[in-house]
Design an enzyme around this catalytic site. Structure first.
Site, PDB file in Angstrom:
ATOM      1  CE  LYS A   1      22.105  12.298 -83.997  1.00 38.29           C
ATOM      2  NZ  LYS A   1      20.734  12.761 -83.907  1.00 38.29           N
TER       3      LYS A   1
ATOM      4  CG  ASP B   1      13.266  10.283 -83.509  1.00 39.27           C
ATOM      5  OD1 ASP B   1      14.222   9.491 -83.632  1.00 39.27           O
ATOM      6  OD2 ASP B   1      13.243  11.417 -84.031  1.00 39.27           O
TER       7      ASP B   1
ATOM      8  CE1 TYR C   1      15.938  18.682 -86.657  1.00 36.66           C
ATOM      9  CE2 TYR C   1      17.295  16.776 -86.120  1.00 36.66           C
ATOM     10  CZ  TYR C   1      16.903  17.757 -87.015  1.00 36.66           C
ATOM     11  OH  TYR C   1      17.475  17.812 -88.262  1.00 36.66           O
TER      12      TYR C   1
HETATM   13  C1  LIG Z   1      19.771  13.218 -85.060  1.00 37.94           C
HETATM   14  C2  LIG Z   1      18.332  12.994 -84.937  1.00 37.94           C
HETATM   15  C3  LIG Z   1      17.498  12.861 -86.062  1.00 37.94           C
HETATM   16  C4  LIG Z   1      17.986  13.076 -87.470  1.00 37.94           C
HETATM   17  O1  LIG Z   1      18.962  12.149 -87.842  1.00 37.94           O
HETATM   18  P1  LIG Z   1      19.933  12.518 -89.086  1.00 37.94           P
HETATM   19  O2  LIG Z   1      20.777  11.294 -89.253  1.00 37.94           O
HETATM   20  O3  LIG Z   1      20.696  13.733 -88.665  1.00 37.94           O
HETATM   21  O4  LIG Z   1      19.065  12.782 -90.254  1.00 37.94           O
HETATM   22  C5  LIG Z   1      16.165  12.545 -85.863  1.00 37.94           C
HETATM   23  N1  LIG Z   1      15.681  12.367 -84.628  1.00 37.94           N
HETATM   24  C6  LIG Z   1      16.433  12.483 -83.527  1.00 37.94           C
HETATM   25  C7  LIG Z   1      15.838  12.232 -82.179  1.00 37.94           C
HETATM   26  C8  LIG Z   1      17.791  12.818 -83.641  1.00 37.94           C
HETATM   27  O5  LIG Z   1      18.527  12.958 -82.546  1.00 37.94           O
END
Ligand SMILES: *Cc1c(COP(=O)(O)O)cnc(C)c1O
Length: 419
Positions: free
Chosen positions: A264, A236, A141
């Site tokens: 996060k 990511d 994701y």
């Molecule tokens: C949470 C997450 C996102 C998206 O971040 P948001 O602050 O919710 O937009 C993208 N990539 C990864 C790996 C994530 O865990």
């Protein structure tokens, strides 16, 4: 009003009653709890019940709710105003702190969410390479923007289709999908699209569809393929950054990405995302370079102040404690499950991330997940919720350990499990 009444009211004013779909308790036995307070490892709902929280706002709260030092930093920053839309020292201090601690990063740009960070990374990778396509892995994701709301198509390898309505075929067509762990497929796709692929995007520790731990050799293979084809490797690390050690999976594996995205934890519980990398790539961004990116609230002073204290508290000793806390929590849950009707379960753990799942074999890709996982998670979630133990309300989500899940919280967990 209690949670149930508040949710009914929400359904009138907000689509599905929620501002992010996973909060809706869809497919579960009950409606969402409205949370009115958090402290340490605990949250309280509007019905007056408390829970040991293993969602922790999906990761940012690595020191628990209302950490006193972070709270103090937030209040102090607030005292001077909360947004200027101008240069200020808070974001500089956070940038300097991170760049000095992570060897492959020379520059960083702050934004307001992880989605924004990855979205910018896609544009930047295209801008740097002059190529249109990107590779994404099934089960990873990367936020909710169009180029990443893509799933594997039913046809040829690499072909993809949108996983959401509203994403055009053109946007879907520029994202190529591969299976995690399959280097041969990645090589084939590069061969099929010569000089077309700008970057490979991956969660180096995929943690948004269960916990799909990858071999280091797979990540190294991706690094090598990118080098061969002059494509960028983008990690990511929105979940894994500052959680799997300060430098995330890049530091842990020793495999250096060309660009990295954070979110996060980097904001200490305030809305933040960040894109970082070497200067030669980062300076493709405006105002130096030709790739545009901007944000009214980017580098918000309150978020920057919270993030800085959050990160400063992450000493090597803190990581040891974080691991130990999570190991203990997982042991307590596992033991209870094996004796109380969840014998089909095991708990996968990587550092402070854990994932309870009704299978015993190795989980490395999303297609390994058992078909009845939804029904089994519903049962587990109900039992835990009734006992005052709050898991993220969806069977695909991982659990988050924190520094607040200390010995006292662990004793309380044991208590609640066996009560
Ligand atoms: C949470 C997450 C996102 C998206 O971040 P948001 O602050 O919710 O937009 C993208 N990539 C990864 C790996 C994530 O865990």
């Amino acid at each position: 009003m209690n949670s149930k009444e508040l949710f009914e009211k929400s359904l009138k004013y907000v689509p599905g009653g929620v501002h992010s779909p996973v909060r809706s308790f869809k497919g579960l036995h009950t409606t969402p709890r409205f949370i009115n307070r958090g402290k340490g490892a605990f949250i309280w709902d509007e019905d007056g019940k408390d829970y040991i929280d293993f969602c922790m706002s999906f990761g940012p709260l690595i020191h628990g709710h209302q950490d006193p030092e972070i709270k103090e930093a937030i209040i102090k920053a607030l005292d001077n105003g909360w947004t200027f839309g101008a240069c200020e020292k808070y974001s500089l201090e956070l940038a300097e702190f991170i760049v000095n601690k992570i060897s492959f990063i020379e520059q960083i740009r702050f934004m307001s969410s992880g989605t924004e960070a990855v979205m910018t990374a896609v544009r930047l990778a295209r801008g740097i390479t002059g190529r249109p396509k990107i590779i994404k892995f099934n089960g990873c994701y990367h936020g909710h923007f169009d180029a990443m709301l893509i799933k594997a198509g039913s046809g040829l390898a690499g072909e993809a289709e949108a996983s959401s309505k509203g994403v055009t075929a053109m946007q879907a067509g520029d994202t190529l999908i591969c299976e995690l762990g399959d280097l041969e497929e990645v090589k084939r796709i590069f061969a099929d699209h010569p000089d077309q692929i700008a970057a490979i995007f991956i969660e180096p520790l995929p943690a948004n569809n269960g916990l799909l731990i990858q071999e280091d050799s797979f990540l190294q293979g991706l690094r090598d393929i990118c080098n061969t084809h002059c494509a960028l490797l983008v990690f990511d690390e929105v979940i894994s950054g500052f959680r799997i050690g300060f430098g995330g999976m890049a530091e842990k594996t020793g495999i250096t990405p060309d660009l990295v995205t954070y979110g996060k934890i980097i904001g200490g519980g305030m809305p933040v995302g960040a894109l970082a990398g070497p200067r030669k790539f980062m300076e493709f961004l405006a105002p130096v370079g030709p790739v545009y990116q901007a944000g009214t609230l980017s580098g918000n002073p309150v978020a920057m102040a919270a993030g800085l204290v959050n990160l400063k508290k992450l000493t090597p000793e803190a990581y040891t404690r974080l691991d130990k806390n999570t190991e203990n929590v997982v042991a307590l849950m596992s033991e209870w499950m094996q004796k109380n009707g969840f014998e089909d379960y095991s708990i996968i753990r990587y550092g402070s991330l854990f994932y309870p799942i009704n299978m015993k074999t190795k989980l490395t890709k999303i297609t390994d997940l058992p078909e009845n996982m939804g029904a089994r998670f519903k049962a587990l979630f109900e039992v835990f919720l009734n006992k005052g133990i709050y898991l993220a309300p969806n069977g695909y989500e991982v659990g988050f350990g924190s520094l607040a899940h200390d010995e006292k919280a662990q004793a309380e967990l044991k208590n609640r499990l066996w009560k």
